[in-house]
Design a protein around this motif. Structure first.
Motif, PDB file in Angstrom:
ATOM      1  N   ASP A 148       0.846  -1.187   0.000  1.00 55.12           N
ATOM      2  CA  ASP A 148       0.000   0.000   0.000  1.00 55.12           C
ATOM      3  C   ASP A 148       0.886   1.243   0.000  1.00 55.12           C
ATOM      4  N   TYR A 149       0.445   2.260  -0.738  1.00 56.86           N
ATOM      5  CA  TYR A 149       1.188   3.518  -0.802  1.00 56.86           C
ATOM      6  C   TYR A 149       0.250   4.656  -0.442  1.00 56.86           C
ATOM      7  N   PRO A 150       0.704   5.605   0.419  1.00 54.30           N
ATOM      8  CA  PRO A 150       2.053   5.727   0.975  1.00 54.30           C
ATOM      9  C   PRO A 150       2.318   4.703   2.083  1.00 54.30           C
ATOM     10  N   GLY A 151       3.575   4.548   2.372  1.00 55.77           N
ATOM     11  CA  GLY A 151       3.987   3.691   3.468  1.00 55.77           C
ATOM     12  C   GLY A 151       4.592   2.382   3.068  1.00 55.77           C
ATOM     13  N   GLY A 152       4.306   1.900   1.862  1.00 58.23           N
ATOM     14  CA  GLY A 152       4.746   0.568   1.485  1.00 58.23           C
ATOM     15  C   GLY A 152       6.242   0.362   1.477  1.00 58.23           C
ATOM     16  N   LEU A 153       6.992   1.410   1.152  1.00 53.04           N
ATOM     17  CA  LEU A 153       8.446   1.284   1.068  1.00 53.04           C
ATOM     18  C   LEU A 153       9.169   2.002   2.199  1.00 53.04           C
ATOM     19  N   VAL A 154       8.443   2.466   3.214  1.00 48.57           N
ATOM     20  CA  VAL A 154       9.074   3.219   4.298  1.00 48.57           C
ATOM     21  C   VAL A 154       9.754   2.252   5.253  1.00 48.57           C
ATOM     22  N   VAL A 155      11.086   2.262   5.247  1.00 48.86           N
ATOM     23  CA  VAL A 155      11.848   1.395   6.157  1.00 48.86           C
ATOM     24  C   VAL A 155      12.883   2.172   6.954  1.00 48.86           C
ATOM     25  N   THR A 156      13.169   3.415   6.581  1.00 47.53           N
ATOM     26  CA  THR A 156      14.232   4.178   7.222  1.00 47.53           C
ATOM     27  C   THR A 156      13.945   4.413   8.697  1.00 47.53           C
ATOM     28  N   GLY A 157      14.933   4.086   9.541  1.00 50.02           N
ATOM     29  CA  GLY A 157      14.823   4.337  10.969  1.00 50.02           C
ATOM     30  C   GLY A 157      13.987   3.331  11.723  1.00 50.02           C
ATOM     31  N   ARG A 158      13.501   2.304  11.046  1.00 50.87           N
ATOM     32  CA  ARG A 158      12.672   1.302  11.716  1.00 50.87           C
ATOM     33  C   ARG A 158      13.491   0.052  12.018  1.00 50.87           C
ATOM     34  N   LYS A 159      13.148  -0.577  13.139  1.00 50.70           N
ATOM     35  CA  LYS A 159      13.837  -1.804  13.533  1.00 50.70           C
ATOM     36  C   LYS A 159      12.962  -3.041  13.364  1.00 50.70           C
ATOM     37  N   ASP A 160      11.722  -2.832  12.924  1.00 45.43           N
ATOM     38  CA  ASP A 160      10.797  -3.957  12.825  1.00 45.43           C
ATOM     39  C   ASP A 160      10.686  -4.506  11.406  1.00 45.43           C
ATOM     40  N   VAL A 161      11.612  -4.107  10.510  1.00 46.94           N
ATOM     41  CA  VAL A 161      11.555  -4.575   9.120  1.00 46.94           C
ATOM     42  C   VAL A 161      12.650  -5.614   8.895  1.00 46.94           C
ATOM     43  N   SER A 162      12.369  -6.518   7.986  1.00 47.38           N
ATOM     44  CA  SER A 162      13.316  -7.594   7.688  1.00 47.38           C
ATOM     45  C   SER A 162      14.336  -7.146   6.654  1.00 47.38           C
ATOM     46  N   ASN A 163      15.393  -7.940   6.545  1.00 50.26           N
ATOM     47  CA  ASN A 163      16.392  -7.661   5.510  1.00 50.26           C
ATOM     48  C   ASN A 163      15.768  -7.726   4.116  1.00 50.26           C
ATOM     49  N   HIS A 164      14.794  -8.617   3.927  1.00 46.59           N
ATOM     50  CA  HIS A 164      14.123  -8.724   2.636  1.00 46.59           C
ATOM     51  C   HIS A 164      13.395  -7.426   2.298  1.00 46.59           C
ATOM     52  N   GLU A 165      12.732  -6.834   3.277  1.00 44.82           N
ATOM     53  CA  GLU A 165      12.027  -5.569   3.036  1.00 44.82           C
ATOM     54  C   GLU A 165      13.003  -4.448   2.706  1.00 44.82           C
ATOM     55  N   VAL A 166      14.133  -4.435   3.409  1.00 41.81           N
ATOM     56  CA  VAL A 166      15.155  -3.419   3.110  1.00 41.81           C
ATOM     57  C   VAL A 166      15.679  -3.608   1.688  1.00 41.81           C
TER      58      VAL A 166
END
Length: 320
Positions: free
Chosen positions: A204-222
């Motif tokens: 979903d956009y916005p938000g779908g690619l927001v990973v900066t500064g978060r610790k709850d995302v996986s390496n795959h998402e990054v």
């Protein structure tokens, strides 16, 4: 008065001087002749640089070449049809336009956008014929394409501010002179990306690619985030700071970042509506190709083939 000492062997000196003048004269003549010969050889053998291709006044950075894709037979048939039918027959999309206006649009933007003859979709013996001839299915697809461009202009490009330029989506925006349309993920732009990578349009956009500064995302998402950013860089011909504040990537203070969200929403809409199985009018319209940023932008900020303001028929524009 001081007298010069007599010259020894005056006859030898005069002989040498005479030979010198003769040799110098011969060399001068040879060099002059050679210079003239070289000048004319260069003049006749070096081909002057070709003139830049003539730009189409309707589109951004889109050439009018080639100019012979519409045959004289088709143009004559179209003119005869306009004279016989001032008001169009069997029109389903371009309503409110005269036959002459529709024909002008067809020549400039449909034939011009795909660089194809009128017979690519029509029976030129009867432009109003709907079926029963070899290319009738292409006329059906062309109508769906027009509806799609109207949908995208009215629901997505209309959200872009006037400062972006008011450009509209039309046939040339995605086809760019190719009947089958452009390849959305050509191998030459994938570079470090997996060849089967596609934009994550399930998010979903916005938000779908927001990973900066978060610790709850996986390496795959990054990784997916970085792949998507690289794809956008290549597709737009721009660096990260075109959309991002390099000191604080999560911020939205740069206008282009908000524009990119609208475009991602539009790309997801194309995928779900016109490509995915069960899409509203998906049958045949995108030939199963998933959309991408490259499909329209092709390495440029403003998509080559985007229509300039006021060039698209009102019914297909952002302001119908």
């Amino acid at each position: 008065m001081i007298q010069q000492p007599p010259t020894l062997f005056p006859e030898i000196t005069n002989t040498v001087r005479g030979r010198f003048y003769i040799v110098a004269g011969i060399i001068s003549v040879v060099m002059a002749v050679a210079s003239i010969a070289i000048f004319w050889w260069i003049f006749y053998t070096i081909t002057p640089a070709p003139a830049p291709p003539l730009q189409n006044p309707i589109y951004v950075n889109y050439t009018q070449e080639p100019t012979d894709y519409i045959s004289a037979e088709s143009l004559a048939a179209m003119n005869a049809y306009i004279q016989a039918n001032p008001q169009p027959q069997a029109v389903q999309v371009l309503k409110g336009m005269t036959t002459a206006q529709i024909s002008a649009y067809m020549v400039a933007q449909v034939s011009g956008g795909l660089k194809v003859d009128c017979s690519y979709c029509h029976n030129i013996a009867n432009f109003a014929q709907q079926d029963g001839y070899p290319n009738a299915a292409k006329k059906v697809t062309a109508r769906k394409m027009m509806l799609m461009s109207a949908d995208l202009n009215q629901n997505y490009t209309a959200k872009l501010p006037a400062s972006v330029g008011g450009y509209q989506i039309t046939c040339a925006t995605c086809h760019n002179g190719k009947a089958a349309g452009l390849e959305p993920y050509p191998i030459e732009i994938m570079n470090t990306l997996p060849n089967d990578w596609r934009l994550p349009l399930e998010l979903d956009y916005p938000g779908g690619l927001v990973v900066t500064g978060r610790k709850d995302v996986s390496n795959h998402e990054v990784e997916q985030n970085q792949f998507a950013m690289y794809h956008m860089n290549v597709s737009m011909g721009q660096g990260c700071t075109f959309c991002h504040n390099a000191r604080y990537f999560p911020s939205y203070e740069i206008a282009q970042k908000n524009h990119s969200i609208i475009m991602l929403q539009m790309t997801k809409h194309i995928q779900e509506t016109y490509v995915a199985p069960g899409g509203r009018i998906a049958d045949g319209i995108m030939a199963g190709k998933s959309p991408s940023c490259w499909l329209c932008h092709q390495g440029a900020n403003i998509p080559p083939g985007a229509a300039k303001p006021g060039q698209v028929p009102a019914v297909l524009s952002s302001t119908p």
